[in-house]
Design an enzyme around this catalytic site. Structure first.
Site, PDB file in Angstrom:
ATOM      1  N   TYR A  73      18.596  25.228 -21.945  1.00 53.78           N
ATOM      2  CA  TYR A  73      17.844  26.427 -21.547  1.00 53.78           C
ATOM      3  C   TYR A  73      18.086  26.805 -20.082  1.00 53.78           C
ATOM      4  CZ  TYR A  73      15.418  25.108 -25.869  1.00 53.78           C
ATOM      5  OH  TYR A  73      15.135  24.728 -27.153  1.00 53.78           O
ATOM      6  N   HIS A 114      19.994  17.538 -29.163  1.00 53.93           N
ATOM      7  CA  HIS A 114      19.745  18.951 -29.493  1.00 53.93           C
ATOM      8  C   HIS A 114      20.483  19.376 -30.769  1.00 53.93           C
ATOM      9  CE1 HIS A 114      18.607  22.833 -27.107  1.00 53.93           C
ATOM     10  NE2 HIS A 114      18.388  23.000 -28.384  1.00 53.93           N
ATOM     11  N   LEU A 155       7.209  31.476 -34.874  1.00 54.20           N
ATOM     12  CA  LEU A 155       6.838  32.880 -35.090  1.00 54.20           C
ATOM     13  C   LEU A 155       8.068  33.696 -35.495  1.00 54.20           C
ATOM     14  CD1 LEU A 155       4.483  33.212 -31.991  1.00 54.20           C
ATOM     15  CD2 LEU A 155       3.809  32.967 -34.392  1.00 54.20           C
ATOM     16  N   GLY A 156       9.079  32.999 -36.022  1.00 55.05           N
ATOM     17  CA  GLY A 156      10.291  33.706 -36.451  1.00 55.05           C
ATOM     18  C   GLY A 156      10.933  34.463 -35.313  1.00 55.05           C
ATOM     19  N   GLY A 200       9.481  35.679 -32.834  1.00 54.07           N
ATOM     20  CA  GLY A 200       8.631  36.798 -32.420  1.00 54.07           C
ATOM     21  C   GLY A 200       8.470  37.865 -33.493  1.00 54.07           C
ATOM     22  N   GLY A 211       4.056  41.117 -35.317  1.00 56.51           N
ATOM     23  CA  GLY A 211       3.835  42.555 -35.304  1.00 56.51           C
ATOM     24  C   GLY A 211       4.530  43.235 -34.129  1.00 56.51           C
TER      25      GLY A 211
END
Ligand SMILES: NC(=O)c1ccc[n+]([C@@H]2O[C@H](COP(=O)([O-])OP(=O)(O)OC[C@H]3O[C@@H](n4cnc5c(N)ncnc54)[C@H](OP(=O)(O)O)[C@@H]3O)[C@@H](O)[C@H]2O)c1
Length: 325
Positions: free
Chosen positions: A56, A125, A205-206, A208, A212
């Site tokens: 990252y 990883h 959360l897939g 994002g 929604g």
């Protein structure tokens, strides 16, 4: 916040963790101060499990430095996980490197970047086909014996690899993508439960989508990987939006948001599962942490299964899906 035990070596963490990847990569430009604020808010809300990686920071340590900075005052109260396994010499080109000398070097760098004496959870990883997993596990065992690492984890590994690694150095946790959109990993759960290994759900959360807040591909910052994510492409996007809308109605009937429903669904799949949603927003962190208190009934779970019986539409990576061996 409820606590969960992962594996049989003593790793205990909050039921909702925090993933820091989006602070420095994948989802467009980050905001360092907002990232630190989100991490501190997470801690105040009872989150004790923080996930970062060498990757990252693309080899610069930037993500680990941020996480270490945000948690420096509460270091002894939290569990920090990081990961090795990519070849980042000269930047990220997708190559792997789990050779023992690289594992040792990356671990020393991570200790320095995080500003800690010990890494709580050290993950490989990605499985490196050029390095026997026994050598990887043996190197982590050396690091555990030296006191540099506490617990061993794998990411995107298959049953054969997990068994071989576990025989050399007990594996406390497997981390792999898992959400209402991504269910493939469920076929590994029998192996994990047989061996007593916990599970960390990444991109819960897939990325994002199950919030929604998804926009069509092309409407994100040019550096945002979701522009190329198959779940965002025309054909899949509309079907995924429709499913999220139906889930949102279900959540609203419980005074919850769809992100909370998605996280509570993961928690309901087993008490050996911990999701690590990522956000740069303290307010969203509050929303996500509150999912630990959202109880789903059998009727809720049946209604969710009716909306998304096997996952979302579109593969989880545009190319190079991890293969589990
Ligand atoms: N082992 C691996 O190979 C691997 C791969 C990927 C990820 N991970 C780990 O898993 C963590 C989480 O995965 P992820 O970040 O890919 O995906 P995620 O948690 O499924 O989604 C993150 C995205 O959702 C948005 N978001 C979060 N909470 C929200 C809410 N309540 N409402 C609306 N939007 C919300 C975030 O935007 P904002 O920041 O704008 O809120 C961000 O764009 C990573 O940070 C990383 O630590 C590991």
């Amino acid at each position: 916040m409820q606590q969960r035990t992962l594996g049989t070596q003593g790793l205990t963490v909050s039921a909702i963790g925090y993933g820091s990847m989006g602070l420095t990569m994948a989802y467009g430009p980050g905001d360092e101060q907002a990232g630190i604020a989100a991490i501190r808010r997470a801690y105040d809300l009872g989150v004790t499990f923080f996930d970062t990686a060498e990757l990252y920071g693309m080899g610069t340590g930037s993500n680990e430095i941020l996480v270490g900075e945000a948690l420096k005052d509460v270091r002894d109260d939290v569990v920090i996980a990081t990961k090795f396994g990519f070849d980042l010499e000269g930047g990220f080109r997708g190559g792997l490197n789990s050779r023992p000398d690289n594992i040792r070097k990356v671990t020393d760098n991570s200790l320095r970047y995080l500003g800690v004496d010990q890494i709580d959870v050290l993950y490989q990883h990605r499985v490196d086909p050029d390095v026997p997993i026994e050598d990887v596990a043996g190197t982590v065992k050396e690091l555990v014996d030296a006191g540099k690492v506490k617990y061993f984890g794998l990411s995107e590994a298959g049953p054969e690899t997990i068994r071989k690694a576990h025989a050399v150095q007990p594996v406390s946790v497997l981390q792999t993508e898992y959400s209402l959109f991504e269910r493939d990993v469920e076929r590994l759960f029998p192996t994990l439960r047989e061996l007593g290994i916990g599970f960390v759900a990444y991109s819960p959360l897939g990325r994002g989508f199950i919030t929604g807040a998804a926009k069509p591909a092309g409407e994100y910052d040019a550096t945002d990987m979701r522009n190329g994510d198959p779940r965002w492409q025309p054909g899949n996007f509309e079907k995924n939006v429709e499913a999220v809308e139906r889930l949102t109605e279900l959540a609203a009937a419980k005074d919850a948001t769809v992100a909370q429903l998605a996280l509570a669904w993961l928690l309901a799949q087993g008490d050996d599962i911990v999701p690590i949603p990522g956000t740069r927003s303290p307010a969203r962190m509050e929303e996500n942490a509150a999912a630990a208190d959202l109880a789903l009934t059998k009727a809720d779970l049946d209604a969710i299964a009716e909306i998304l019986p096997t996952g979302g539409f579109g593969a989880r990576y545009a190319r190079g899906l991890p293969t589990w061996i």
